[in-house]
Design a protein around this motif. Structure first.
Motif, PDB file in Angstrom:
ATOM      1  N   ILE A  61       0.847  -1.202   0.000  1.00 32.41           N
ATOM      2  CA  ILE A  61       0.000   0.000   0.000  1.00 32.41           C
ATOM      3  C   ILE A  61       0.875   1.242   0.000  1.00 32.41           C
ATOM      4  O   ILE A  61       0.640   2.200  -0.757  1.00 32.41           O
ATOM      5  CB  ILE A  61      -0.958   0.000   1.214  1.00 32.41           C
ATOM      6  N   ASP A  62       1.911   1.253   0.841  1.00 39.84           N
ATOM      7  CA  ASP A  62       2.809   2.411   0.929  1.00 39.84           C
ATOM      8  C   ASP A  62       3.576   2.606  -0.371  1.00 39.84           C
ATOM      9  O   ASP A  62       3.771   3.736  -0.830  1.00 39.84           O
ATOM     10  CB  ASP A  62       3.791   2.231   2.091  1.00 39.84           C
ATOM     11  N   GLU A  63       4.010   1.503  -0.969  1.00 41.07           N
ATOM     12  CA  GLU A  63       4.742   1.587  -2.232  1.00 41.07           C
ATOM     13  C   GLU A  63       3.856   2.175  -3.321  1.00 41.07           C
ATOM     14  O   GLU A  63       4.286   3.013  -4.122  1.00 41.07           O
ATOM     15  CB  GLU A  63       5.220   0.200  -2.640  1.00 41.07           C
ATOM     16  N   SER A  64       2.593   1.753  -3.339  1.00 41.69           N
ATOM     17  CA  SER A  64       1.649   2.268  -4.332  1.00 41.69           C
ATOM     18  C   SER A  64       1.398   3.757  -4.122  1.00 41.69           C
ATOM     19  O   SER A  64       1.304   4.529  -5.077  1.00 41.69           O
ATOM     20  CB  SER A  64       0.326   1.501  -4.253  1.00 41.69           C
ATOM     21  N   ALA A  65       1.303   4.168  -2.842  1.00 42.82           N
ATOM     22  CA  ALA A  65       1.065   5.578  -2.519  1.00 42.82           C
ATOM     23  C   ALA A  65       2.222   6.450  -3.013  1.00 42.82           C
ATOM     24  O   ALA A  65       2.014   7.572  -3.498  1.00 42.82           O
ATOM     25  CB  ALA A  65       0.885   5.752  -1.014  1.00 42.82           C
ATOM     26  N   SER A  66       3.445   5.914  -2.923  1.00 45.26           N
ATOM     27  CA  SER A  66       4.613   6.680  -3.373  1.00 45.26           C
ATOM     28  C   SER A  66       4.637   6.828  -4.891  1.00 45.26           C
ATOM     29  O   SER A  66       5.296   7.712  -5.436  1.00 45.26           O
ATOM     30  CB  SER A  66       5.910   6.004  -2.900  1.00 45.26           C
ATOM     31  N   LYS A  67       3.900   5.956  -5.581  1.00 46.34           N
ATOM     32  CA  LYS A  67       3.823   6.022  -7.043  1.00 46.34           C
ATOM     33  C   LYS A  67       2.529   6.682  -7.502  1.00 46.34           C
ATOM     34  O   LYS A  67       2.161   6.605  -8.676  1.00 46.34           O
ATOM     35  CB  LYS A  67       3.908   4.618  -7.635  1.00 46.34           C
ATOM     36  N   ASN A  68       1.812   7.288  -6.546  1.00 45.34           N
ATOM     37  CA  ASN A  68       0.532   7.945  -6.832  1.00 45.34           C
ATOM     38  C   ASN A  68      -0.493   7.006  -7.462  1.00 45.34           C
ATOM     39  O   ASN A  68      -1.310   7.416  -8.283  1.00 45.34           O
ATOM     40  CB  ASN A  68       0.739   9.158  -7.742  1.00 45.34           C
TER      41      ASN A  68
END
Length: 203
Positions: A61-68
């Motif tokens: 989830i955090d990785e996806s958030a960093s990629k918008n």
């Protein structure tokens, strides 16, 4: 999915399984049923690998958030009984931060459960006798079960009823074969089938 789809006996395999499930759901929805079981250690394996699945979900989830959100990360839904889910989130603060929105749905009514049962039966190729109306099945459920019993099982009740009715049909089929009853319909659920299941098994 459920715990068994995400969790393995060791950390690395659990992480791998969880990543595969997330990847398969990309662009759609990842629905984790009875998500609170991820916080329960296996009796056979005292190492709680469910925690590793939780941490992998958080990481993705955090990785996806960093990629918008450009990686088509699935919408993750944690489902389960309200008290158990809330307790699970209280003890998993990092997970709770990432799931700020909660919805609580009321339990199915007996009438709704009876309609679901009929739909399931029809989907499996069964017909019901004309007297097996949704209202009659609902009244049987209300008379033979308690609200707390129904709440613990909720939608599973419809599946339980169909499973029980299939057993009742098989019993009648054996009797019909012994009696050489050529008119027996193996795809017909009768009122007695439903009554037997509700009165014997729904306790």
């Amino acid at each position: 999915v459920e715990r068994m789809d995400l969790v393995a006996r060791d950390k690395q395999t659990t992480i791998m399984k969880t990543r595969e499930v997330i990847d398969e759901a990309r662009g759609g929805i990842l629905f984790i049923d009875e998500a609170y079981t991820l916080g329960m250690a296996s009796k056979r394996n005292r190492v709680d690998t469910g925690t590793d699945a939780i941490m992998e979900i958080i990481r993705s989830i955090d990785e996806s958030a960093s990629k918008n959100g450009e990686d088509n990360h699935p919408l993750v839904i944690l489902a389960g009984f309200p008290v158990e889910i809330q307790t699970f989130l209280v003890f998993n603060g990092e997970l709770r931060k990432r799931f700020p929105v909660n919805f609580e749905f009321p339990d199915y009514t007996c009438l709704e459960l009876s309609k679901i049962f009929i739909d399931l039966a029809n989907a499996k190729g069964f017909d019901l006798t004309d007297d097996l109306t949704p209202m009659l099945i609902a009244r049987l459920m209300e008379d033979e079960t308690t609200p707390s019993w129904r709440s613990e099982r909720n939608g599973r009740i419809s599946e339980m009823l169909l499973t029980g009715c299939r057993t009742e049909v098989r019993k009648r089929m054996r009797s019909a074969q012994m009696a050489d009853d050529i008119d027996f319909d193996p795809q017909l659920i009768i009122r007695e089938d439903v009554e037997n299941v509700v009165r014997a098994d729904f306790k």
